[in-house]
Write a protein that holds these residues in place. Sequence first.
Motif, short mmCIF file in Angstrom:
data_model
loop_
_atom_site.label_atom_id
_atom_site.label_comp_id
_atom_site.label_asym_id
_atom_site.label_seq_id
_atom_site.Cartn_x
_atom_site.Cartn_y
_atom_site.Cartn_z
N ALA A 170 0.83 -1.21 0.00
CA ALA A 170 0.00 0.00 0.00
C ALA A 170 0.86 1.25 0.00
N ALA A 171 1.94 1.23 0.78
CA ALA A 171 2.82 2.39 0.83
C ALA A 171 3.44 2.65 -0.54
N SER A 172 3.90 1.59 -1.18
CA SER A 172 4.50 1.73 -2.51
C SER A 172 3.49 2.26 -3.52
N ALA A 173 2.27 1.73 -3.47
CA ALA A 173 1.23 2.16 -4.40
C ALA A 173 0.87 3.62 -4.20
N SER A 174 0.77 4.05 -2.94
CA SER A 174 0.40 5.44 -2.68
C SER A 174 1.52 6.39 -3.11
N LEU A 175 2.77 5.99 -2.91
CA LEU A 175 3.89 6.82 -3.35
C LEU A 175 3.95 6.89 -4.88
N LYS A 176 3.70 5.77 -5.53
CA LYS A 176 3.71 5.75 -6.99
C LYS A 176 2.63 6.65 -7.55
N ALA A 177 1.47 6.69 -6.87
CA ALA A 177 0.37 7.54 -7.31
C ALA A 177 0.57 8.99 -6.93
N GLY A 178 1.62 9.25 -6.12
CA GLY A 178 1.87 10.62 -5.67
C GLY A 178 0.88 11.11 -4.65
N ALA A 179 0.27 10.15 -3.92
CA ALA A 179 -0.76 10.55 -2.95
C ALA A 179 -0.65 9.78 -1.65
N HIS A 238 -3.20 2.43 10.47
CA HIS A 238 -2.72 1.47 9.47
C HIS A 238 -3.75 1.25 8.36
N GLN A 239 -5.04 1.30 8.70
CA GLN A 239 -6.07 1.12 7.67
C GLN A 239 -6.05 2.28 6.67
N ILE A 240 -5.78 3.48 7.15
CA ILE A 240 -5.66 4.64 6.25
C ILE A 240 -4.56 4.40 5.22
N LEU A 241 -3.43 3.86 5.69
CA LEU A 241 -2.33 3.57 4.77
C LEU A 241 -2.76 2.54 3.73
N ALA A 253 -5.12 3.73 1.06
CA ALA A 253 -4.50 4.64 0.08
C ALA A 253 -4.04 3.92 -1.17
N ALA A 254 -3.97 2.59 -1.12
CA ALA A 254 -3.59 1.83 -2.32
C ALA A 254 -4.69 1.85 -3.37
N GLY A 255 -5.91 2.21 -2.93
CA GLY A 255 -7.02 2.30 -3.88
C GLY A 255 -7.58 0.96 -4.32
N SER A 256 -7.36 -0.09 -3.52
CA SER A 256 -7.86 -1.42 -3.84
C SER A 256 -8.90 -1.84 -2.82
N LEU A 261 -10.41 -4.71 -2.57
CA LEU A 261 -10.11 -6.05 -2.06
C LEU A 261 -9.01 -5.99 -1.01
N LEU A 262 -7.98 -5.20 -1.26
CA LEU A 262 -6.89 -5.06 -0.30
C LEU A 262 -7.40 -4.48 1.01
N SER A 263 -8.24 -3.45 0.91
CA SER A 263 -8.78 -2.81 2.11
C SER A 263 -9.65 -3.77 2.91
N ARG A 264 -10.48 -4.54 2.21
CA ARG A 264 -11.35 -5.50 2.89
C ARG A 264 -10.53 -6.60 3.55
N THR A 265 -9.49 -7.05 2.87
CA THR A 265 -8.64 -8.10 3.44
C THR A 265 -7.99 -7.61 4.72
N TYR A 266 -7.47 -6.39 4.69
CA TYR A 266 -6.80 -5.83 5.87
C TYR A 266 -7.81 -5.62 7.00
N ALA A 267 -8.99 -5.09 6.66
CA ALA A 267 -10.02 -4.86 7.68
C ALA A 267 -10.45 -6.16 8.34
N GLY A 268 -10.37 -7.26 7.59
CA GLY A 268 -10.74 -8.56 8.14
C GLY A 268 -9.80 -9.05 9.23
N LEU A 269 -8.64 -8.42 9.35
CA LEU A 269 -7.68 -8.78 10.39
C LEU A 269 -7.94 -8.03 11.69
N ARG A 270 -8.95 -7.17 11.70
CA ARG A 270 -9.18 -6.23 12.79
C ARG A 270 -9.26 -6.91 14.17
N ALA A 271 -10.09 -7.94 14.29
CA ALA A 271 -10.27 -8.55 15.61
C ALA A 271 -8.96 -9.09 16.16
N ARG A 272 -8.19 -9.76 15.31
CA ARG A 272 -6.90 -10.29 15.75
C ARG A 272 -5.94 -9.17 16.09
#
Length: 213
Positions: free
Chosen positions: A90-99, A135-138, A141-144, A146-157
């Motif tokens: 996500a960090a790489s994607a946001s930097l590549k997008a300049g955002a 961390h979810q904000i980061l 920022a990847a704009g995906s 599926l990626l956001s949902r996957t990460y959010a699914g780790l919330r309880a743990r």
Amino acid sequence: MQSLSGRDKAYSFVRDQVLTSPAATGTFLNEQELATRIGVSRTPVREALLMLQAEGLVEMVPKRGAHVPAMSGRQIGELMELRGVLERHAASASLKAGAPPVSQMRDALDRQEHLADTRTAEGAKEFIDLDGLFHQILVDAAGSELLSRTYAGLRARQLRVGLTALFAAADRQRNVCSEHEAIVAALEEGDEGLVHRAIDDHLEVTLQILLRA
């Protein structure tokens, strides 16, 4: 706006309010007690627990009910490894997008810093909620989606291990803030390698604390 079904209400409550607490580890969940607290019948609670079993968050034990298993050292290591993969991407994607989401992450960090010296259970829970937001904000920022949902699914743990780490190490809240500042500063500089190292360092410190706990 469509209202949540009884099953979805029960699922959200157990996942976000019950399973995030370290105190839940090793306990059996009482279906009737949960139904009363949530305001639904036992059937949707049972359905929600079966969904959570499929996600590996509870174990259904015959004649005993839903058991909340402890996370093994291997599982904690895998969680941190997965977080690292998702956050670095996500960090790489946001930097590549300049955002890179610097201002939003810094806002979450500022709110954490106001809680860094609190020692109450409520303050710790709010601090870890903000940690998850940071961390979810980061990741968002990847704009995906599926990626956001996957990460959010780790919330309880993540919340459970995060609270465990806070109480297992002195000054952990202050140190978390410093580690978060390093991530934001690297994003501000636009240095991908530095961002990756800051993320890895943060997750490695947390992992070592949890493995010692």
